[in-house]
Design a protein around this motif. Structure first.
Motif, PDB file in Angstrom:
ATOM      1  N   MET A 198      72.034 -51.345 -26.084  1.00 35.82           N
ATOM      2  CA  MET A 198      70.642 -51.016 -26.390  1.00 35.82           C
ATOM      3  C   MET A 198      69.974 -52.151 -27.156  1.00 35.82           C
ATOM      4  O   MET A 198      68.871 -52.597 -26.818  1.00 35.82           O
ATOM      5  N   ALA A 199      70.657 -52.654 -28.194  1.00 38.08           N
ATOM      6  CA  ALA A 199      70.065 -53.696 -29.036  1.00 38.08           C
ATOM      7  C   ALA A 199      69.869 -55.000 -28.273  1.00 38.08           C
ATOM      8  O   ALA A 199      68.907 -55.740 -28.517  1.00 38.08           O
ATOM      9  N   ARG A 297      61.911 -46.298 -29.011  1.00 39.53           N
ATOM     10  CA  ARG A 297      61.394 -47.434 -29.779  1.00 39.53           C
ATOM     11  C   ARG A 297      61.963 -48.763 -29.276  1.00 39.53           C
ATOM     12  O   ARG A 297      61.254 -49.756 -29.165  1.00 39.53           O
ATOM     13  N   ILE A 298      63.259 -48.777 -28.948  1.00 40.18           N
ATOM     14  CA  ILE A 298      63.864 -50.004 -28.439  1.00 40.18           C
ATOM     15  C   ILE A 298      63.225 -50.403 -27.115  1.00 40.18           C
ATOM     16  O   ILE A 298      62.919 -51.586 -26.885  1.00 40.18           O
ATOM     17  N   GLN A 306      67.593 -53.021 -19.265  1.00 42.03           N
ATOM     18  CA  GLN A 306      68.885 -53.673 -19.156  1.00 42.03           C
ATOM     19  C   GLN A 306      69.022 -54.812 -20.164  1.00 42.03           C
ATOM     20  O   GLN A 306      68.064 -55.548 -20.412  1.00 42.03           O
ATOM     21  N   TYR A 307      70.226 -54.988 -20.717  1.00 45.19           N
ATOM     22  CA  TYR A 307      70.473 -56.090 -21.629  1.00 45.19           C
ATOM     23  C   TYR A 307      70.796 -57.358 -20.845  1.00 45.19           C
ATOM     24  O   TYR A 307      71.094 -57.314 -19.647  1.00 45.19           O
ATOM     25  N   SER A 308      70.729 -58.499 -21.521  1.00 44.74           N
ATOM     26  CA  SER A 308      70.983 -59.787 -20.879  1.00 44.74           C
ATOM     27  C   SER A 308      72.465 -59.908 -20.546  1.00 44.74           C
ATOM     28  O   SER A 308      73.304 -59.845 -21.449  1.00 44.74           O
ATOM     29  N   PRO A 309      72.821 -60.112 -19.280  1.00 44.33           N
ATOM     30  CA  PRO A 309      74.231 -60.098 -18.881  1.00 44.33           C
ATOM     31  C   PRO A 309      75.022 -61.328 -19.315  1.00 44.33           C
ATOM     32  O   PRO A 309      76.241 -61.326 -19.240  1.00 44.33           O
ATOM     33  N   ASN A 310      74.334 -62.378 -19.786  1.00 48.06           N
ATOM     34  CA  ASN A 310      75.043 -63.612 -20.142  1.00 48.06           C
ATOM     35  C   ASN A 310      75.483 -63.653 -21.597  1.00 48.06           C
ATOM     36  O   ASN A 310      75.980 -64.665 -22.076  1.00 48.06           O
ATOM     37  N   ILE A 311      75.293 -62.552 -22.317  1.00 48.90           N
ATOM     38  CA  ILE A 311      75.657 -62.528 -23.730  1.00 48.90           C
ATOM     39  C   ILE A 311      77.121 -62.127 -23.876  1.00 48.90           C
ATOM     40  O   ILE A 311      77.556 -61.123 -23.317  1.00 48.90           O
ATOM     41  N   ASN A 312      77.858 -62.913 -24.645  1.00 47.11           N
ATOM     42  CA  ASN A 312      79.281 -62.633 -24.858  1.00 47.11           C
ATOM     43  C   ASN A 312      79.438 -61.815 -26.132  1.00 47.11           C
ATOM     44  O   ASN A 312      79.385 -62.350 -27.244  1.00 47.11           O
ATOM     45  N   ARG A 313      79.600 -60.522 -25.988  1.00 51.74           N
ATOM     46  CA  ARG A 313      79.731 -59.614 -27.130  1.00 51.74           C
ATOM     47  C   ARG A 313      81.143 -59.027 -27.171  1.00 51.74           C
ATOM     48  O   ARG A 313      81.769 -58.829 -26.130  1.00 51.74           O
ATOM     49  N   PRO A 314      81.624 -58.710 -28.366  1.00 49.67           N
ATOM     50  CA  PRO A 314      82.859 -57.926 -28.441  1.00 49.67           C
ATOM     51  C   PRO A 314      82.597 -56.528 -27.902  1.00 49.67           C
ATOM     52  O   PRO A 314      81.450 -56.087 -27.836  1.00 49.67           O
ATOM     53  N   PRO A 315      83.633 -55.815 -27.508  1.00 48.30           N
ATOM     54  CA  PRO A 315      83.415 -54.464 -26.983  1.00 48.30           C
ATOM     55  C   PRO A 315      82.840 -53.532 -28.045  1.00 48.30           C
ATOM     56  O   PRO A 315      83.164 -53.649 -29.219  1.00 48.30           O
ATOM     57  N   TYR A 316      81.958 -52.655 -27.604  1.00 49.11           N
ATOM     58  CA  TYR A 316      81.438 -51.588 -28.469  1.00 49.11           C
ATOM     59  C   TYR A 316      82.132 -50.308 -28.013  1.00 49.11           C
ATOM     60  O   TYR A 316      81.911 -49.831 -26.893  1.00 49.11           O
ATOM     61  N   ILE A 317      82.979 -49.780 -28.865  1.00 44.70           N
ATOM     62  CA  ILE A 317      83.831 -48.653 -28.502  1.00 44.70           C
ATOM     63  C   ILE A 317      83.332 -47.394 -29.206  1.00 44.70           C
ATOM     64  O   ILE A 317      83.261 -47.348 -30.432  1.00 44.70           O
TER      65      ILE A 317
END
Length: 396
Positions: A198-199, A297-298, A306-317
């Motif tokens: 979401m963020a 609001r977001i 949709q979020y940007s697919p090229n962002i390398n994030r750790p998993p959100y569990i």
């Protein structure tokens, strides 16, 4: 250097001081430094805890006493340790900037007790009562950011989507640059009603490390959201590196409640409890007591789903605090903790057999479902938390 995994909750309040004076008025009286140290390790299984009321002089006094008695020591890399838990020294501030549309809560962490004392003295010039938590501070946001950086601290906007007292809640119209210097933000705390996907629909947040913390007002709520960190040791300086993904240090995973469990996920009318698309007055009853949901609001800020697919994030569990599990009462939970170490073990490691032996089949199955993010959720909104829904058994 070998890096290890550490669990951290970096947003915990103080309820009372060593002299039984209130700090966070809405927090439990048993939220004291000494109790937090005990509960975090023995019941919750966390390694680091950020206490965000340590600017209060009587809280500093209690830490001083723990250091003088030898019960705790100050670490070379920053933080106060009792040998098993590291306490990080923080302050939550309710910021009123001339450019804010509404108040913004921020977290300021300082590396040492000396720095926190200095920060507390400086902070006292801008608030009415520094003996209390989350005080109103009338100052330009960028000036606060510069002071925190000058002290070698960390500046983190708190629960950034909460409808009240947050960056995107009412603080700014569209962009954090309306009030903050984007280069002096060290991380962003998401809050209970949002998650990484979401963020990350908001492009300006893509550059920041996301944190998931409890904002705990009671001992039991500690660890309802937390993160797994990859560090050489549990210290302030190592956390600082992790937020920058420096030298291999990192946030390895965010463990947060499903946003639908958060009390501000959906838009809701407080008068008639209707879940609605945001509109004032409420189309169902005509009331103006409508609270815009975080999800809406977001979308309003980002303009995209949709979020940007090229962002390398750790998993959100997705995690559900054990107290949310239907049928898991206080006595059973205490038995699980006594026999299976602590919450981190119960949630992440306990086998099905261990869980059944110390509770019952239904509770054991639900804990495994929460481990894999499969519990059904009824969304929250308007200040009321969502809840876990147990589906009725299927007929064969």
């Amino acid at each position: 250097m070998t890096l290890k995994s550490y669990y951290a909750d970096l947003h915990v309040h103080i309820g009372r001081t060593i002299h039984n004076q209130p700090v966070k008025i809405s927090a439990s009286n048993n939220l004291t430094i000494t109790n937090i140290f005990h509960y975090v390790r023995e019941k919750k299984g966390l390694d680091l805890v950020g206490v965000i009321d340590t600017h209060v002089p009587e809280v500093i006094e209690e830490i001083d006493q723990l250091l003088e008695s030898g019960e705790c020591k100050e670490l070379d890399g920053g933080g106060i340790s009792n040998g098993s838990v590291t306490l990080l020294l923080g302050s939550e501030i309710e910021l009123y900037d001339d450019n804010c549309s509404g108040p913004i809560h921020v977290l300021c962490f300082l590396p040492t007790l000396k720095r926190m004392r200095q920060f507390s003295e400086w902070y006292a010039q801008f608030v009415k009562n520094r003996t209390l938590s989350s005080q109103r501070m009338y100052i330009q946001a960028k000036e606060l950011q510069k002071k925190v950086a000058e002290f070698g601290g960390l500046f983190i906007p708190a629960h950034v989507f909460t409808p009240f007292k947050s960056l995107y809640g009412k603080g700014v119209n569209k962009s954090l640059t309306e009030v903050f210097d984007p280069n002096l933000i060290d991380a962003v705390e998401l809050g209970l009603s949002s998650d990484t996907s979401m963020a990350d629909t908001i492009d300006e947040l893509n550059a920041y490390t996301f944190l998931t913390n409890s904002d705990s007002h009671s001992l039991e709520k500690i660890g309802r959201e937390y993160q797994e960190l990859g560090l050489a040791e549990p210290t302030f300086e190592e956390l600082k590196k992790a937020l920058k993904s420096d030298q291999g240090r990192c946030v390895k995973a965010n463990y947060g409640m499903n946003p639908r469990l958060g009390k501000y996920y959906t838009t809701i009318c407080r008068s008639c409890d209707s879940r609605i698309d945001y509109a004032v007055p409420c189309p169902e009853c005509g009331s103006k007591k409508v609270v815009k949901g975080v999800s809406e609001r977001i979308l309003e800020v980002s303009g995209k789903q949709q979020y940007s697919p090229n962002i390398n994030r750790p998993p959100y569990i997705y995690q559900v605090p054990l107290e949310y599990i239907p049928g898991l009462g206080p006595k059973t939970l205490e038995r699980l903790r006594k026999r299976l170490y602590n919450d981190m073990y119960i949630i992440h490691q306990a086998t099905f057999e261990e869980l059944i032996d110390n509770s019952n089949k239904q509770v054991a199955e639900l804990i495994l479902q929460l481990r894999h993010g499969k519990l059904g959720i009824e969304p929250g909104g308007g200040g009321t938390y969502g809840r876990v829904v147990v589906s009725p058994p299927k007929n064969d």
